[in-house]
Design a protein around this motif. Structure first.
Motif, mmCIF file in Angstrom:
data_model
loop_
_atom_site.group_PDB
_atom_site.id
_atom_site.type_symbol
_atom_site.label_atom_id
_atom_site.label_comp_id
_atom_site.label_asym_id
_atom_site.label_seq_id
_atom_site.Cartn_x
_atom_site.Cartn_y
_atom_site.Cartn_z
ATOM 1 N N GLU A 532 0.825 -1.200 0.000
ATOM 2 C CA GLU A 532 0.000 0.000 0.000
ATOM 3 C C GLU A 532 0.865 1.258 0.000
ATOM 4 O O GLU A 532 0.537 2.254 -0.653
ATOM 5 N N LYS A 533 1.976 1.234 0.741
ATOM 6 C CA LYS A 533 2.853 2.399 0.789
ATOM 7 C C LYS A 533 3.482 2.690 -0.575
ATOM 8 O O LYS A 533 3.751 3.842 -0.907
ATOM 9 N N LEU A 534 3.751 1.642 -1.368
ATOM 10 C CA LEU A 534 4.422 1.815 -2.654
ATOM 11 C C LEU A 534 3.446 1.915 -3.813
ATOM 12 O O LEU A 534 3.872 2.019 -4.965
ATOM 13 N N ARG A 535 2.141 1.875 -3.548
ATOM 14 C CA ARG A 535 1.169 1.936 -4.624
ATOM 15 C C ARG A 535 1.169 3.325 -5.244
ATOM 16 O O ARG A 535 1.134 4.333 -4.517
ATOM 17 N N PRO A 536 1.212 3.456 -6.548
ATOM 18 C CA PRO A 536 1.234 4.780 -7.186
ATOM 19 C C PRO A 536 -0.106 5.479 -6.999
ATOM 20 O O PRO A 536 -1.135 4.842 -6.798
ATOM 21 N N PRO A 537 -0.131 6.805 -7.064
ATOM 22 C CA PRO A 537 -1.395 7.535 -6.913
ATOM 23 C C PRO A 537 -2.326 7.245 -8.071
ATOM 24 O O PRO A 537 -1.886 6.906 -9.179
ATOM 25 N N PRO A 538 -3.635 7.386 -7.871
ATOM 26 C CA PRO A 538 -4.619 7.032 -8.912
ATOM 27 C C PRO A 538 -4.806 8.122 -9.953
ATOM 28 O O PRO A 538 -5.860 8.205 -10.565
ATOM 29 N N PHE A 539 -3.854 8.991 -10.156
ATOM 30 C CA PHE A 539 -4.027 10.050 -11.157
ATOM 31 C C PHE A 539 -2.671 10.354 -11.777
ATOM 32 O O PHE A 539 -1.619 9.965 -11.241
#
Length: 539
Positions: A532-539
């Motif tokens: 979750e910490k390394l997940r890229p932003p959704p935009f």
């Protein structure tokens, strides 16, 4: 023998009132134990007040009064005794009991004890109302769940669809521990006793230590000062604000601390009349917004003794003073506001509803530490809001109004006793509560001392130094791609499966298997957090 030696050698005034029969042995024993580690010089200054307090306080409240008087007389010694207890008295022990039971004893610091109680209460509240366990059983299961590192309890309601079964289980928030400290003590301009809700008085240095990593909320109550100023200056003439000798009677404008004047919203006022100038004797209370902790001035020399408190400072009224006043003027037992309207001519907002607003409830409960019935030790936060003059649902205009000056905290038992007409309750000027029995017995409960309530002073804090620029963080290493491999839990279990609890398991093989599953689940949760910490932003 220990009590006799203490009375003969260290407590001559307590010895005198004990021999005269005015104080029983339980109170004397409580005082001897509470003062055992206090120096003779400090105890000599404390004893006159303790001899007076022993005439009307219960043993448990008498011990709390000993601690408060010690902090008032010699806060340095109170701090030294606390630190000595923290070093040598903290312990946890488990002893065997009858019928396959065990007893756990723990001696913790005041902050640790309140934190543990808050966590247990929060954990016990993660089940639905249909759970068949008693409150004591729920608290015990919650304690064991905390020991095992669990975040919630499994509900035992037995229903196919439990309201708590599919709720998301976020991380536990920080427990709430409420501390009352006046502004002068917070800024090291004074060393008044502070108050830890549910525990009692604590020394000012411990209060500052806890306040350094807490959320602050200023509470300003100017009722008595406004009333005194009007009486002193004749009528309604209040000294001009620009007079350097006159105290401030309104919140300061925004300054460098970030505190702002309260807005006229429901959550910021007291729920009373929004008029800017209340009638004399009616509380004008301001509860400011929650703010992050500010920067406290450091202690200059930890080894230096505290400044002695001035002996000429006015004392809070005592129970004996109230009883003497009632004996002189029995009309006081009619109460300050016998009509239950709290001094208002017209009902303010929320006064005609039975349930008080959060602001009115907080304003009433800030004044008392426990239920107002004399000798009751139920914490005020666990009590009910009791209308001193009963609220009339059929005619709210005629009955007691839901305002600060017509409310008190009362536990369920004593609230019901008052409803059953076993006692009559009146409120006197100065927030003293008097319980009157059916046969004329009188008991008095005084509010918390002014220095132990939320601050009633308004001063401008010194401007904060400019914040230092944050250092540039070092470059982060590339993430370990192994976290994206399927975990054991994802391979062998269903995503919605939860780890098993260990309560009630006696078979060693089953216990080992459950412990292994809990380990796999903990590893799975840690890897999900890293993803979750390394997940890229959704935009």
């Amino acid at each position: 023998m220990a009590v006799g030696n203490a009375l003969d050698l260290r407590l001559p005034l307590i010895h005198a009132v004990f021999v005269s029969g005015r104080v029983d042995f339980s109170r004397v024993f409580a005082m001897v134990e509470a003062t055992a580690e206090i120096s003779d010089a400090t105890l000599a200054l404390m004893e006159p007040h303790l001899a007076d307090a022993a005439l009307y306080l219960t043993p448990r409240k008498l011990v709390a009064e000993v601690m408060r008087e010690l902090i008032r007389i010699n806060p340095a010694e109170a701090e030294d005794l606390r630190k000595r207890r923290e070093r040598h008295s903290r312990r946890v022990s488990v002893t065997a009991d009858l019928h396959g039971m065990a007893q756990v004893y723990a001696t913790l610091t005041a902050a640790e004890g309140r934190t543990l109680d808050s966590l247990i209460r929060e954990m016990a509240g993660t089940v639905c109302r249909e759970d068949p366990r008693t409150v004591d059983s729920l608290r015990t299961d919650a304690f064991m769940a905390l020991v095992h590192g669990e975040s919630y309890l499994h509900c035992q309601c037995g229903r196919d669809v439990c309201p708590t079964a599919h709720l998301s289980r976020p991380e536990r928030p920080k427990p709430e521990v409420h501390i009352h400290i006046d502004l002068d003590t917070l800024l090291r301009l004074a060393d008044n006793p502070s108050h830890l809700e549910g525990h009692g008085s604590i020394d000012p240095e411990l209060a500052r230590l806890l306040a350094g990593d807490a959320t602050w909320q200023a509470v300003i109550a100017d009722a008595r000062r406004i009333d005194a100023e009007r009486n002193a200056f004749g009528g309604n003439d209040v000294p001009e604000p620009d007079d350097p000798e006159s105290p401030e009677v309104a919140p300061d404008p925004p300054d460098s601390t970030g505190a702002e004047p309260p807005e006229p919203a429901d959550g910021d006022g007291s729920g009373d009349s929004p008029a800017p100038t209340p009638p004399p004797g009616i509380p004008a209370r301001y509860r400011l917004r929650h703010r992050p902790s500010g920067q406290l001035p450091p202690r200059q020399d930890p080894s230096a003794p505290y400044p002695q408190q001035p002996d000429a400072a006015p004392r809070e009224p005592r129970v004996t003073d109230v009883l003497d006043a009632i004996a002189t003027n029995p009309a006081l037992l009619d109460g300050q506001y016998p009509d239950g309207h709290g001094g208002y001519d017209h009902p303010p907002r929320g006064a005609l509803t039975y349930r008080p607003s959060n602001a009115v409830r907080a304003a009433v409960f800030d004044k008392y530490d426990t239920c107002t019935f004399p000798g009751c030790t139920v914490k005020a936060r666990d009590c009910q809001f009791d209308h001193i003059v009963e609220f009339d649902p059929d005619n709210p205009h005629a009955g007691g109004w839901t305002v600060e000056s017509n409310g008190q905290p009362a536990c369920t038992r004593h609230h019901q006793a008052k409803t059953d007409r076993l006692f009559r309750v009146v409120r006197l000027d100065g927030d003293a509560i008097v319980w009157i029995g059916a046969h004329g017995a009188i008991g008095v409960t005084l509010p918390l001392p002014a220095e132990q309530r939320p601050s009633d002073r308004t001063k401008k804090l010194a401007p904060r130094p400019a914040p230092k620029s944050a250092p540039i963080p070092p470059p982060t290493e590339p993430p370990d791609l192994g976290i994206y491999e399927p975990t054991w839990w994802e391979t062998h279990m269903h995503p919605d499966d939860l780890p098993p609890t260990l309560a009630g398991i006696t078979d060693p093989d089953h216990l080992a298997r459950c412990d292994q599953l809990r380990t796999h689940h903990a590893e799975h949760q840690a890897i999900l957090t890293a993803r979750e910490k390394l997940r890229p932003p959704p935009f």
